[in-house]
Design a protein around this motif. Structure first.
Motif, PDB file in Angstrom:
ATOM      1  N   SER A 132       0.846  -1.197   0.000  1.00 42.90           N
ATOM      2  CA  SER A 132       0.000   0.000   0.000  1.00 42.90           C
ATOM      3  C   SER A 132       0.880   1.246   0.000  1.00 42.90           C
ATOM      4  N   PHE A 133       0.590   2.206  -0.883  1.00 44.19           N
ATOM      5  CA  PHE A 133       1.323   3.461  -0.880  1.00 44.19           C
ATOM      6  C   PHE A 133       1.007   4.262   0.381  1.00 44.19           C
ATOM      7  N   ARG A 134      -0.263   4.296   0.761  1.00 41.71           N
ATOM      8  CA  ARG A 134      -0.656   5.101   1.926  1.00 41.71           C
ATOM      9  C   ARG A 134      -0.054   4.554   3.214  1.00 41.71           C
ATOM     10  N   ALA A 135      -0.120   3.224   3.388  1.00 47.54           N
ATOM     11  CA  ALA A 135       0.440   2.633   4.614  1.00 47.54           C
ATOM     12  C   ALA A 135       1.938   2.851   4.681  1.00 47.54           C
ATOM     13  N   ALA A 136       2.625   2.686   3.545  1.00 51.00           N
ATOM     14  CA  ALA A 136       4.075   2.910   3.524  1.00 51.00           C
ATOM     15  C   ALA A 136       4.402   4.377   3.806  1.00 51.00           C
ATOM     16  N   ALA A 137       3.588   5.276   3.265  1.00 55.35           N
ATOM     17  CA  ALA A 137       3.821   6.703   3.486  1.00 55.35           C
ATOM     18  C   ALA A 137       3.659   7.069   4.954  1.00 55.35           C
ATOM     19  N   ARG A 138       2.630   6.489   5.610  1.00 47.54           N
ATOM     20  CA  ARG A 138       2.423   6.766   7.042  1.00 47.54           C
ATOM     21  C   ARG A 138       3.623   6.306   7.854  1.00 47.54           C
ATOM     22  N   LYS A 139       4.148   5.126   7.553  1.00 50.29           N
ATOM     23  CA  LYS A 139       5.283   4.604   8.315  1.00 50.29           C
ATOM     24  C   LYS A 139       6.550   5.412   8.056  1.00 50.29           C
ATOM     25  N   ARG A 140       6.683   5.929   6.849  1.00 52.97           N
ATOM     26  CA  ARG A 140       7.878   6.701   6.510  1.00 52.97           C
ATOM     27  C   ARG A 140       7.745   8.173   6.896  1.00 52.97           C
ATOM     28  N   GLY A 141       6.521   8.603   7.184  1.00 54.39           N
ATOM     29  CA  GLY A 141       6.319  10.009   7.515  1.00 54.39           C
ATOM     30  C   GLY A 141       6.460  10.918   6.308  1.00 54.39           C
ATOM     31  N   VAL A 142       6.094  10.405   5.126  1.00 55.37           N
ATOM     32  CA  VAL A 142       6.165  11.188   3.892  1.00 55.37           C
ATOM     33  C   VAL A 142       4.822  11.096   3.187  1.00 55.37           C
ATOM     34  N   SER A 143       4.707  11.744   2.049  1.00 51.96           N
ATOM     35  CA  SER A 143       3.460  11.691   1.297  1.00 51.96           C
ATOM     36  C   SER A 143       3.451  10.489   0.368  1.00 51.96           C
ATOM     37  N   ALA A 144       2.263  10.008   0.060  1.00 52.49           N
ATOM     38  CA  ALA A 144       2.130   8.890  -0.873  1.00 52.49           C
ATOM     39  C   ALA A 144       2.623   9.285  -2.261  1.00 52.49           C
ATOM     40  N   SER A 145       2.437  10.543  -2.626  1.00 57.10           N
ATOM     41  CA  SER A 145       2.877  10.990  -3.953  1.00 57.10           C
ATOM     42  C   SER A 145       4.393  10.952  -4.080  1.00 57.10           C
ATOM     43  N   SER A 146       5.115  11.259  -2.990  1.00 62.38           N
ATOM     44  CA  SER A 146       6.582  11.211  -3.053  1.00 62.38           C
ATOM     45  C   SER A 146       7.063   9.776  -3.234  1.00 62.38           C
ATOM     46  N   LEU A 147       6.370   8.821  -2.598  1.00 63.93           N
ATOM     47  CA  LEU A 147       6.724   7.415  -2.791  1.00 63.93           C
ATOM     48  C   LEU A 147       6.422   6.978  -4.217  1.00 63.93           C
ATOM     49  N   SER A 148       5.322   7.472  -4.767  1.00 67.21           N
ATOM     50  CA  SER A 148       4.964   7.147  -6.151  1.00 67.21           C
ATOM     51  C   SER A 148       6.025   7.671  -7.111  1.00 67.21           C
ATOM     52  N   ASP A 149       6.534   8.884  -6.835  1.00 69.46           N
ATOM     53  CA  ASP A 149       7.596   9.450  -7.678  1.00 69.46           C
ATOM     54  C   ASP A 149       8.864   8.607  -7.582  1.00 69.46           C
ATOM     55  N   SER A 150       9.195   8.144  -6.360  1.00 73.40           N
ATOM     56  CA  SER A 150      10.388   7.313  -6.179  1.00 73.40           C
ATOM     57  C   SER A 150      10.269   6.013  -6.953  1.00 73.40           C
ATOM     58  N   LEU A 151       9.082   5.400  -6.879  1.00 75.59           N
ATOM     59  CA  LEU A 151       8.882   4.146  -7.595  1.00 75.59           C
ATOM     60  C   LEU A 151       8.965   4.353  -9.105  1.00 75.59           C
ATOM     61  N   ARG A 152       8.403   5.435  -9.582  1.00 74.09           N
ATOM     62  CA  ARG A 152       8.459   5.720 -11.020  1.00 74.09           C
ATOM     63  C   ARG A 152       9.907   5.873 -11.488  1.00 74.09           C
ATOM     64  N   ARG A 153      10.703   6.614 -10.716  1.00 74.52           N
ATOM     65  CA  ARG A 153      12.113   6.798 -11.091  1.00 74.52           C
ATOM     66  C   ARG A 153      12.853   5.462 -11.109  1.00 74.52           C
ATOM     67  N   LEU A 154      12.573   4.631 -10.087  1.00 77.52           N
ATOM     68  CA  LEU A 154      13.259   3.343  -9.997  1.00 77.52           C
ATOM     69  C   LEU A 154      12.906   2.445 -11.180  1.00 77.52           C
ATOM     70  N   GLU A 155      11.623   2.384 -11.508  1.00 73.19           N
ATOM     71  CA  GLU A 155      11.203   1.536 -12.630  1.00 73.19           C
ATOM     72  C   GLU A 155      11.778   2.045 -13.957  1.00 73.19           C
ATOM     73  N   GLU A 156      11.921   3.370 -14.080  1.00 73.40           N
ATOM     74  CA  GLU A 156      12.531   3.906 -15.294  1.00 73.40           C
ATOM     75  C   GLU A 156      14.003   3.528 -15.370  1.00 73.40           C
ATOM     76  N   HIS A 157      14.685   3.526 -14.224  1.00 65.20           N
ATOM     77  CA  HIS A 157      16.104   3.175 -14.184  1.00 65.20           C
ATOM     78  C   HIS A 157      16.333   1.709 -14.549  1.00 65.20           C
ATOM     79  N   VAL A 158      15.540   0.815 -13.957  1.00 72.06           N
ATOM     80  CA  VAL A 158      15.779  -0.619 -14.169  1.00 72.06           C
ATOM     81  C   VAL A 158      15.103  -1.127 -15.439  1.00 72.06           C
ATOM     82  N   GLY A 159      14.132  -0.385 -15.962  1.00 76.78           N
ATOM     83  CA  GLY A 159      13.512  -0.750 -17.218  1.00 76.78           C
ATOM     84  C   GLY A 159      12.502  -1.871 -17.143  1.00 76.78           C
TER      85      GLY A 159
END
Length: 301
Positions: free
Chosen positions: A20-47
């Motif tokens: 879950s993006f929301r559950a992970a964001a709550r545990k990390r103390g960040v926004s769900a959108s920032s996690l979504s951006d991180s995942l997008r960058r990672l998937e672009e890097h690894v292809g």
């Protein structure tokens, strides 16, 4: 790959664990959108796609599952390496993740955690209370609390909380007036009983002990719940007989809302343990907690 930020790998691990993006964001103390951006960058890097996302669920792809399995120990080692720098500070710091049974969060852990955090203000505790028995290391926890029958034999166990506990049986006065007082555990088969169901779906039978005699029965009744509060409330309102931790029922017994029964059939058992894996280099936050628990006076009940 040299420009791939560790933060993006950590974000992927958090999302994949929580599903879950929301559950992970709550545990990390960040926004769900920032996690979504991180995942997008990672998937672009690894292809490759690492997580399947729908409006209802988040699940790792085969590639994501394989990456998660390799990343979990690697990121743990990085975190541990950074935590080892605490030896150069005045006091340990970091996050300590504990997986504990829900009863521990009610009976003794809040007071213990409060005193521990006052002594070590640079440490933060992340406590997950659940009655499912997970592999604490595989799930990313530093340690867990379990009763001895649930301990893995290759783990280190340290006594925590009360050293002896008891299961007692009780019912509301008006229930006993209507239905009579059971004189033997077998009589409960003719009574309404309030039972506990674990989140795993298991509803364990009731076990009674007297001297060298052990008796196991499977009672029936009008209600089965996975929360202690619901069970106690049902018993107080006269819906049936309850059997659980003595510490849980004692406030209602002292108020006269419940009456103990079957006093000769009280089940006594050893208290819980803090358990963790043997490590050459223990995280400073865990080491501080283990030492704190070892220094606690032992309570028999």
């Amino acid at each position: 790959m040299e420009d791939l930020p560790l933060n993006d790998l950590d974000a992927f691990t958090a999302i994949a664990r929580e599903r879950s993006f929301r559950a992970a964001a709550r545990k990390r103390g960040v926004s769900a959108s920032s996690l979504s951006d991180s995942l997008r960058r990672l998937e672009e890097h690894v292809g490759v796609r690492l997580l399947n996302r729908t409006t209802r669920s988040v699940t790792p792809t085969e590639a994501g599952e394989r990456l998660l399995q390799r990343l979990t120990p690697a990121l743990s080692e990085i975190s541990l390496a950074l935590q080892q720098l605490d030896v150069f500070r005045d006091s340990p710091s970091g996050t300590l993740r504990l997986n504990v049974p829900i009863i521990a969060t009610r009976l003794f852990l809040p007071d213990l955690a409060s005193r521990f955090l006052k002594r070590y203000p640079r440490i933060s505790l992340e406590i997950v209370g659940e009655d499912t028995f997970v592999d604490v290391l595989a799930a990313g926890y530093d340690a867990g609390i379990r009763y001895d029958e649930r301990l893995d034999r290759d783990m280190i166990a340290v006594p925590i909380g009360p050293r002896r506990q008891r299961y007692v049986t009780a019912a509301a006065p008006d229930y006993l007036e209507r239905r009579g007082i059971p004189g033997h555990p077998r009589d409960l088969l003719e009574h309404e009983c309030i039972r506990h169901r674990f989140l795993s779906g298991a509803a364990l039978p009731w076990e009674f002990e007297r001297a060298d005699e052990t008796l196991v029965i499977t009672p029936k009744g009008p209600i089965i719940a996975n929360t202690i509060e619901m069970q106690v409330s049902a018993a107080v309102t006269g819906l049936g007989i309850i059997r659980t931790f003595e510490e849980v029922l004692m406030p209602a017994i002292e108020r006269g809302e419940l009456v103990p029964i079957l006093d000769d059939w009280v089940t006594e058992f050893s208290g819980p343990f803090l358990y963790y894996a043997s490590r050459k280099h223990m995280p400073p936050a865990l080491r501080a907690f283990v030492d704190f628990v070892k220094g606690e006076p032992r309570k028999e009940g």
